[in-house]
Design an enzyme around this catalytic site. Structure first.
Site, PDB file in Angstrom:
ATOM      1  NE  ARG A  72       7.579 -44.052  45.299  1.00 11.49           N
ATOM      2  CZ  ARG A  72       8.717 -43.523  45.757  1.00 11.49           C
ATOM      3  NH1 ARG A  72       9.306 -44.061  46.805  1.00 11.49           N
ATOM      4  NH2 ARG A  72       9.255 -42.471  45.191  1.00 11.49           N
ATOM      5  CD  GLU A 109      16.852 -29.987  45.565  1.00  8.71           C
ATOM      6  OE1 GLU A 109      15.900 -30.787  45.545  1.00  8.71           O
ATOM      7  OE2 GLU A 109      16.812 -28.872  46.120  1.00  8.71           O
TER       8      GLU A 109
HETATM    9  P1  AMP Z   1      12.510 -36.854  39.448  1.00 10.80           P
HETATM   10  O1  AMP Z   1      12.704 -35.560  40.142  1.00 10.80           O
HETATM   11  O2  AMP Z   1      11.412 -36.790  38.402  1.00 10.80           O
HETATM   12  O3  AMP Z   1      13.784 -37.411  38.879  1.00 10.80           O
HETATM   13  O4  AMP Z   1      11.997 -37.880  40.563  1.00 10.80           O
HETATM   14  C1  AMP Z   1      12.863 -38.820  41.074  1.00 10.80           C
HETATM   15  C2  AMP Z   1      12.146 -40.017  41.632  1.00 10.80           C
HETATM   16  O5  AMP Z   1      11.788 -39.662  42.949  1.00 10.80           O
HETATM   17  C3  AMP Z   1      10.912 -40.464  40.885  1.00 10.80           C
HETATM   18  O6  AMP Z   1      11.108 -41.805  40.472  1.00 10.80           O
HETATM   19  C4  AMP Z   1       9.787 -40.368  41.894  1.00 10.80           C
HETATM   20  O7  AMP Z   1       9.276 -41.647  42.147  1.00 10.80           O
HETATM   21  C5  AMP Z   1      10.424 -39.843  43.155  1.00 10.80           C
HETATM   22  N1  AMP Z   1       9.856 -38.562  43.586  1.00 10.80           N
HETATM   23  C6  AMP Z   1      10.307 -37.324  43.291  1.00 10.80           C
HETATM   24  N2  AMP Z   1       9.563 -36.396  43.884  1.00 10.80           N
HETATM   25  C7  AMP Z   1       8.588 -37.056  44.558  1.00 10.80           C
HETATM   26  C8  AMP Z   1       7.490 -36.649  45.378  1.00 10.80           C
HETATM   27  N3  AMP Z   1       7.224 -35.353  45.617  1.00 10.80           N
HETATM   28  N4  AMP Z   1       6.719 -37.611  45.909  1.00 10.80           N
HETATM   29  C9  AMP Z   1       6.967 -38.918  45.674  1.00 10.80           C
HETATM   30  N5  AMP Z   1       7.988 -39.362  44.931  1.00 10.80           N
HETATM   31  C10 AMP Z   1       8.797 -38.445  44.366  1.00 10.80           C
END
Ligand code: AMP
Length: 184
Positions: A72, A109
Site C-alpha cells: 500500500r 507478531e
Molecule cells: P507495523 O505494525 O507498524 O509494522 O505495521 C505493519 C504493516 O502492516 C504496515 O505497513 C501497515 O500498512 C500494516 N498494518 C498494520 N496494522 C494495520 C491496521 N490496523 N490496519 C491497516 N494496516 C495495518
C-alpha cells in the site's frame, strides 16, 4: 459513497477509511483504505495532504526520492513523488527485486518478514523520505530505516497517512521525524 469536492482530507479519512474488525486476525481492527483510493476526490486530497507532509518534513530542502513500502505504500508514494517532481523507490518483500539487494529481516507478531532494497537505488549524499499507509507497531518502518541507514542515505523523515498512536510505533523510529496526516 462519493465525497463532495469541497470536503477536506479529515472528512475523507473519516468517511472513506473502513474499519474491518478481526482482520487479518482476531483482535486487529484493519484500516482499509480501498474506499478512499476509489473515490476521485478522496484520492486527490489524500495525495495532496501526504505531499504537504513530505514538503514539511524536508523543510523545503532537497528531496531525491520518496520510498514506498510494498504494497500500500507504493500506491501512495508514487503519486506523491510525481506531485513533488522527484523519484519513487520501492522497498519490496523478499524475492521480488531482480538485482543485487540489501535485505532486512524483522519479527512480526507471528513469524518473520524480510524487506529488500536494490543496491544503489539510494546512495550517500542523497536525501529521501519514507512513506507508508499505516504506522502500527512501527516494526516495518524500524526495519526499513535499518536498511536505509546501511546505505548512508539521509532520511529526512517518515510520513504516514494514519498513525495508530496507541501502539507506540513512533518510539521505534530512532529520532527520525514522523509526520502523520491523521493520528488515531
Ligand atoms: P507495523 O505494525 O507498524 O509494522 O505495521 C505493519 C504493516 O502492516 C504496515 O505497513 C501497515 O500498512 C500494516 N498494518 C498494520 N496494522 C494495520 C491496521 N490496523 N490496519 C491497516 N494496516 C495495518
Amino acid at each position: 459513497m462519493t465525497l463532495p469536492t469541497e470536503a477536506g482530507v479529515e472528512r475523507a479519512l473519516d468517511s472513506l477509511v473502513r474499519d474491518v474488525p478481526d482482520f487479518p486476525r482476531p483482535g486487529v481492527v484493519f484500516k482499509d483504505i480501498s474506499p478512499l483510493l476509489a473515490d476521485p476526490h478522496g484520492l486527490s486530497v489524500t495525495v495532496d495532504a501526504l505531499s504537504e507532509q513530505v514538503r514539511d518534513v524536508t523543510a523545503g530542502g532537497a528531496l531525491d526520492a520518496v520510498l514506498g513500502i510494498e504494497a500500500r505504500g507504493f500506491i501512495l508514494a508514487a503519486p506523491v513523488a510525481l506531485a513533488l517532481r522527484t523519484g519513487f523507490v520501492p522497498v519490496r518483500k523478499q524475492g521480488k527485486l531482480p538485482g543485487p539487494s540489501h535485505a532486512v529481516s524483522y519479527e512480526l507478531e507471528y513469524g518473520q518478514a524480510t524487506l529488500e532494497l536494490h543496491r544503489g537505488a539510494v546512495t550517500a549524499g542523497q536525501r529521501v523520505v519514507l512513506l507508508d499507509d499505516v504506522l502500527a507497531t512501527g516494526g516495518t518502518v524500524e526495519a526499513t530505516l535499518d536498511l536505509l541507514h546501511r546505505t548512508g542515505v539521509e532520511v529526512a523523515g517518515v510520513v504516514v497517512l494514519l498513525e495508530l498512536s496507541f501502539l507506540g510505533g513512533r518510539e521505534r523510529l530512532g529520532g527520525v521525524p514522523l509526520r502523520s496526516v491523521r493520528t488515531i
